[in-house]
Design a protein around this motif. Structure first.
Motif, PDB file in Angstrom:
ATOM      1  N   LEU A 254      31.974  70.407  55.279  1.00 29.56           N
ATOM      2  CA  LEU A 254      32.086  70.036  56.692  1.00 29.56           C
ATOM      3  C   LEU A 254      32.827  68.723  56.894  1.00 29.56           C
ATOM      4  CD1 LEU A 254      28.609  71.012  58.215  1.00 29.56           C
ATOM      5  CD2 LEU A 254      30.801  72.167  58.472  1.00 29.56           C
TER       6      LEU A 254
ATOM      7  N   ILE B 263      31.250  77.177  62.527  1.00 29.95           N
ATOM      8  CA  ILE B 263      30.339  77.094  61.386  1.00 29.95           C
ATOM      9  C   ILE B 263      28.900  76.899  61.869  1.00 29.95           C
ATOM     10  CG2 ILE B 263      29.774  75.764  59.305  1.00 29.95           C
ATOM     11  CD1 ILE B 263      32.731  75.179  59.000  1.00 29.95           C
TER      12      ILE B 263
ATOM     13  N   GLY C  88      37.554  76.551  54.719  1.00 29.17           N
ATOM     14  CA  GLY C  88      36.335  76.064  54.065  1.00 29.17           C
ATOM     15  C   GLY C  88      35.971  76.869  52.838  1.00 29.17           C
TER      16      GLY C  88
ATOM     17  N   GLU D 111      38.457  77.293  60.339  1.00 23.39           N
ATOM     18  CA  GLU D 111      37.568  76.401  59.580  1.00 23.39           C
ATOM     19  C   GLU D 111      36.815  77.140  58.470  1.00 23.39           C
ATOM     20  OE1 GLU D 111      39.019  74.356  62.916  1.00 23.39           O
ATOM     21  OE2 GLU D 111      38.002  76.300  62.812  1.00 23.39           O
ATOM     22  N   PRO D 112      36.165  78.281  58.768  1.00 25.44           N
ATOM     23  CA  PRO D 112      35.538  79.006  57.656  1.00 25.44           C
ATOM     24  C   PRO D 112      36.553  79.558  56.656  1.00 25.44           C
ATOM     25  CG  PRO D 112      35.320  80.236  59.710  1.00 25.44           C
ATOM     26  CD  PRO D 112      35.801  78.871  60.058  1.00 25.44           C
TER      27      PRO D 112
ATOM     28  N   LEU E 298      34.426  73.032  64.635  1.00 23.07           N
ATOM     29  CA  LEU E 298      33.351  73.237  63.665  1.00 23.07           C
ATOM     30  C   LEU E 298      32.164  73.972  64.279  1.00 23.07           C
ATOM     31  CD1 LEU E 298      33.296  69.837  61.735  1.00 23.07           C
ATOM     32  CD2 LEU E 298      34.371  71.985  61.067  1.00 23.07           C
TER      33      LEU E 298
ATOM     34  N   SER F 254      25.841  79.328  60.923  1.00 23.32           N
ATOM     35  CA  SER F 254      24.585  78.808  60.362  1.00 23.32           C
ATOM     36  C   SER F 254      23.371  79.310  61.131  1.00 23.32           C
ATOM     37  CB  SER F 254      24.599  77.278  60.356  1.00 23.32           C
ATOM     38  OG  SER F 254      24.459  76.749  61.666  1.00 23.32           O
TER      39      SER F 254
ATOM     40  N   LEU G 135      30.150  76.295  51.800  1.00 20.89           N
ATOM     41  CA  LEU G 135      30.852  76.092  53.057  1.00 20.89           C
ATOM     42  C   LEU G 135      30.295  74.882  53.803  1.00 20.89           C
ATOM     43  CD1 LEU G 135      32.910  77.047  55.169  1.00 20.89           C
ATOM     44  CD2 LEU G 135      31.168  78.614  56.062  1.00 20.89           C
ATOM     45  N   MET G 136      28.975  74.743  53.855  1.00 26.97           N
ATOM     46  CA  MET G 136      28.365  73.598  54.535  1.00 26.97           C
ATOM     47  C   MET G 136      28.724  72.288  53.837  1.00 26.97           C
ATOM     48  SD  MET G 136      26.805  74.637  57.236  1.00 26.97           S
ATOM     49  CE  MET G 136      25.743  73.248  57.641  1.00 26.97           C
TER      50      MET G 136
END
Length: 399
Positions: A247, A25, A232, A228-229, A22, A29, A243-244
């Motif tokens: 998590l 991400i 996501g 993950e993205p 993660l 961010s 996306l957030m």
């Protein structure tokens, strides 16, 4: 606590991270782009190229334990930088320090354990000891990543990163308590030692194993890089969130596809373990391609589970095979040279892949690279049926 108990605790603390993949991400961010992340991955790989030989020689000529302690201290320093991350240059600094720390630990930790077991007349138990250790670390990792993902979603990334730092400091203290029995330094000079170790890489016993390992590493890294993205965004579209906002789910997914399947991969019986080892070069690129062609979240998770099981069994068998094929006095340096060689290839791979994602999009880049890596895997598979049959056999299972 006995020797094996302290080693178990050390490995558990080293592998108890509360963020896992993660971090991608987390970087996004902070305004970091996919291309920059790919470039940082390449810099990290080049760090292995630059640092592996000097740190490997430290392990062989000074002490395996000393090398591990230095590496763990650098891990902690790198995590502090990651906690304070503000921009791309800081991410580069983190990559350099972390890769330097990893080179001090890579090869040295396993060589330290193997040599201690040999001193105690227990070297034949190495495979079983590593099975037990990896089982414990995977269980710990499963819980920590799940907890860390929800903490990151609720409170931000700082808290799980601080918790990771505490585990790293605990690992450093534990390593200090483990003895190093009868360490034997090579009699030859630094340069001669490196030259003799380098020759081991080009022997028919090792080179084919190294090359196929690099091919499989590229395949699994391609499956996982930006996974993950990628997942996501698919989940966010289906759930109507951001996306957030995914998590917590992604943390659970990472446990499901990365942590728990590793437990299965290392505990496969010999028959299935060998089959997974043999199919890895072809199977993993196929799983990556299918994850693009059929973008159903549950199906993608299932592919991730299968990819991790196959890759774990492959990597576990290769690591044991290396320990049995490399002379003890050259072990850390040979493994470091192997990492250095692999790092050059991976640096090029990460750079191309990162910018390919920026240029073509994540789905298109995943499919393109999966097709190329399938072709490489097919070449190895055909060679394993002929001229490379003997070098690619798992001889330690016959001992």
């Amino acid at each position: 606590m006995n020797l094996l108990g302290r080693y178990r605790l050390l490995f558990v603390l080293m592998n108890t991270a509360f963020i896992g993949n993660l971090t991608v991400i987390y970087y996004l961010s902070k305004g970091i782009t996919y291309g920059q992340i790919g470039l940082v991955s390449a810099i990290s790989a080049l760090g292995f190229f630059l640092f592996e030989v000097p740190t490997g020689v430290v392990a062989d000529k000074v002490s395996r334990k000393t090398s591990v302690l230095i590496g763990m201290a650098l891990f902690s320093f790198g995590t502090v930088i990651l906690i304070l991350l503000r921009n791309f240059p800081m991410l580069i600094a983190y990559a350099v320090i972390s890769s330097l720390g990893a080179t001090f630990v890579s090869g040295s930790l396993q060589a330290w354990l193997f040599d201690n077991l040999r001193y105690l007349g227990m070297e034949k138990r190495y495979r079983e000891v590593m099975k037990d250790i990896k089982t414990l670390t995977l269980i710990s990792s499963a819980f920590s990543i799940s907890i860390g993902a929800f903490l990151a979603q609720l409170y931000g990334f700082t808290l799980p990163l601080v918790m990771t730092l505490m585990m790293e400091l605990g690992a450093l203290v534990t390593a200090l308590s483990i003895p190093e029995y009868e360490f034997r330094r090579p009699e030859v000079s630094y340069h001669i030692h490196v030259l003799h170790s380098a020759r081991e890489l080009f022997k028919n016993d090792l080179l084919p194993l190294i090359l196929i390992s690099i091919a499989v590493t590229m395949s699994i890294n391609q499956f996982r890089k930006f996974f993950e993205p990628y997942l996501g965004e698919i989940l966010a579209g289906e759930l109507g969130t951001t996306l957030m906002g995914t998590l917590g789910l992604l943390g659970i997914v990472e446990v499901v596809i990365k942590t728990l399947p590793r437990l299965l991969g290392i505990r496969l019986g010999k028959k299935w373990s060998v089959r997974a080892y043999e199919m890895a070069p072809l199977a993993i690129p196929v799983f990556t391609a299918l994850s693009v062609l059929f973008q159903n979240p549950l199906f993608i998770v299932l592919l991730g589970v299968l990819a991790t099981v196959v890759n774990t069994a492959f990597g576990f068998n290769v690591s044991i095979e290396f320990q049995h094929r490399i002379p003890s006095e050259k072990r850390a340096t040979v493994l470091s040279l192997n990492m250095m060689f692999s790092a050059v290839v991976m640096a090029l791979f990460y750079t191309l892949y990162g910018f390919a994602v920026d240029r073509f999009g994540l789905s298109e880049a995943r499919l393109l690279f999966a097709v190329v890596l399938f072709g490489i895997g097919l070449a190895f598979k055909l060679a394993s049926l002929g001229p490379l049959r003997e070098p690619l056999e798992l001889r330690h299972l016959a001992e």
